[in-house]
Design a protein around this motif. Structure first.
Motif, PDB file in Angstrom:
ATOM      1  N   HIS A   1      -5.793  10.139  -0.895  1.00 46.30           N
ATOM      2  CA  HIS A   1      -5.515   9.447   0.372  1.00 46.30           C
ATOM      3  C   HIS A   1      -5.819  10.316   1.588  1.00 46.30           C
ATOM      4  CE1 HIS A   1      -3.583   6.539   3.094  1.00 46.30           C
ATOM      5  NE2 HIS A   1      -3.586   5.680   2.088  1.00 46.30           N
TER       6      HIS A   1
ATOM      7  N   HIS B   1      -4.727   3.497  -5.729  1.00 43.11           N
ATOM      8  CA  HIS B   1      -4.981   3.540  -4.277  1.00 43.11           C
ATOM      9  C   HIS B   1      -5.642   4.875  -3.932  1.00 43.11           C
ATOM     10  CE1 HIS B   1      -4.700   2.538  -0.155  1.00 43.11           C
ATOM     11  NE2 HIS B   1      -3.573   3.122   0.146  1.00 43.11           N
TER      12      HIS B   1
ATOM     13  N   ASP C   1       0.829  -1.211   0.000  1.00 42.33           N
ATOM     14  CA  ASP C   1       0.000   0.000   0.000  1.00 42.33           C
ATOM     15  C   ASP C   1       0.869   1.270   0.000  1.00 42.33           C
ATOM     16  OD1 ASP C   1      -1.629  -2.172   0.839  1.00 42.33           O
ATOM     17  OD2 ASP C   1      -3.010  -0.801   1.815  1.00 42.33           O
ATOM     18  N   ASP C   2       0.215   2.382  -0.257  1.00 43.53           N
ATOM     19  CA  ASP C   2       0.817   3.707  -0.029  1.00 43.53           C
ATOM     20  C   ASP C   2       2.088   3.965  -0.840  1.00 43.53           C
ATOM     21  OD1 ASP C   2      -1.243   3.920   1.763  1.00 43.53           O
ATOM     22  OD2 ASP C   2      -0.019   3.448   3.510  1.00 43.53           O
TER      23      ASP C   2
ATOM     24  N   PRO D   1      -8.265   3.407   0.173  1.00 44.72           N
ATOM     25  CA  PRO D   1      -7.555   3.799   1.391  1.00 44.72           C
ATOM     26  C   PRO D   1      -8.359   3.353   2.615  1.00 44.72           C
ATOM     27  CG  PRO D   1      -7.471   5.589  -0.185  1.00 44.72           C
ATOM     28  CD  PRO D   1      -8.415   4.552  -0.741  1.00 44.72           C
TER      29      PRO D   1
ATOM     30  N   TYR E   1      -8.630  11.224   4.498  1.00 42.27           N
ATOM     31  CA  TYR E   1      -9.859  10.683   5.091  1.00 42.27           C
ATOM     32  C   TYR E   1     -10.787  11.828   5.452  1.00 42.27           C
ATOM     33  CZ  TYR E   1      -6.964   6.560   5.244  1.00 42.27           C
ATOM     34  OH  TYR E   1      -6.150   5.515   4.884  1.00 42.27           O
TER      35      TYR E   1
HETATM   36 ZN   LIG Z   1      -3.160   3.695   2.189  1.00 40.45          ZN
END
Ligand SMILES: [Zn+2]
Length: 245
Positions: free
Chosen positions: A76, A72, A8-9, A126, A78
């Motif tokens: 990103h 992804h 991820d990321d 995410p 939230y």
């Molecule tokens: Zn992530």
């Protein structure tokens, strides 16, 4: 049980030393992972190094070398407190927003990747958070695969193919059943002993590269399977919170 790896990321300013250290392990065992590339990272937690100028060319090189790319999210960040239909976390970049807004965000992410010559039909949410609107918006934008959900083999639901992640690594490693499950790796925050752990996993387990996993025929998952998965994700969320108290 065969094990696939997703990272991820992946951003131009991620922790490159740790990324490279992990890549060395994968290369040693010939494992080609799925990597979640953030099209327009705005999350300061993922910004750990000077950005690499040649990032996008490098991603294309990895793709040519057999690595698989997923989108992804978009930035990103939230911005909602929703867990969606796989509520491992109660925060999201997508879940909770209208179909139109999510469609716009997903289309923007796709365009940004395309502007760098990167094309994918795989989505990595995410925080694992997506809802039914996310899935509809993904389909509208030509996505066919999601890396998430719980299970022991790829499955079909909502007109999408899901590639499940591991709910419990310990039990996966001990399991003798047939199937394929994904271990989720965040190299940015990995400790030394986790690198050793993955070295052991690659050495001792039957590994599967993502491009091979995509050749498997998914099973059909019905409403009860979906409910079970949702309950498991909720239970895991509660357990993780209790343990951290
Ligand atoms: Zn992530």
């Amino acid at each position: 049980m065969r094990i696939a790896i997703r990272m991820d990321d992946i951003t131009p300013d991620m922790d490159w030393d740790k990324f490279n250290k992990f890549k060395t392990i994968l290369d040693r065992y010939g494992v080609k992972p799925l990597i979640g590339v953030v099209p327009d990272n705005q999350d300061p937690k993922l910004s750990l190094n000077e950005a690499h100028e040649d990032f996008w060319d490098y991603i294309k090189e990895l793709q040519n070398d057999g690595w698989t790319i997923a989108m992804h999210g978009l930035s990103h960040l939230y911005t909602t407190k929703e867990g969606g239909i796989f509520p491992l976390n109660h925060k999201s970049e997508f879940a909770g927003y209208s179909y139109d807004k999510q469609c716009e965000m997903i289309s923007k992410g796709k365009e940004l990747l395309a502007s760098h010559g990167i094309y994918t039909d795989i989505f990595m949410a995410p925080s694992h958070s997506y809802d039914v609107n996310t899935i509809e918006a993904l389909k509208k934008n030509g996505f066919t695969k999601i890396t998430d959900g719980f299970g022991y083999e790829p499955y079909e639901r909502y007109g999408m193919t899901f590639y499940p992640i591991s709910a419990n690594r310990g039990s996966v490693l001990k399991s003798s059943r047939d199937g394929a499950v994904t271990f989720v790796v965040h190299t940015n925050t990995m400790k030394d002993k986790e690198f050793d752990y993955y070295e052991q996993v690659c050495q001792n387990q039957s590994m599967i590269s993502y491009r091979d996993l995509f050749r498997e025929t998914p099973v059909r998952r019905g409403i009860f399977g979906a409910l079970r998965e949702r309950l498991m994700a909720s239970a895991k969320y509660t357990l993780v919170r209790l343990r951290s108290k």
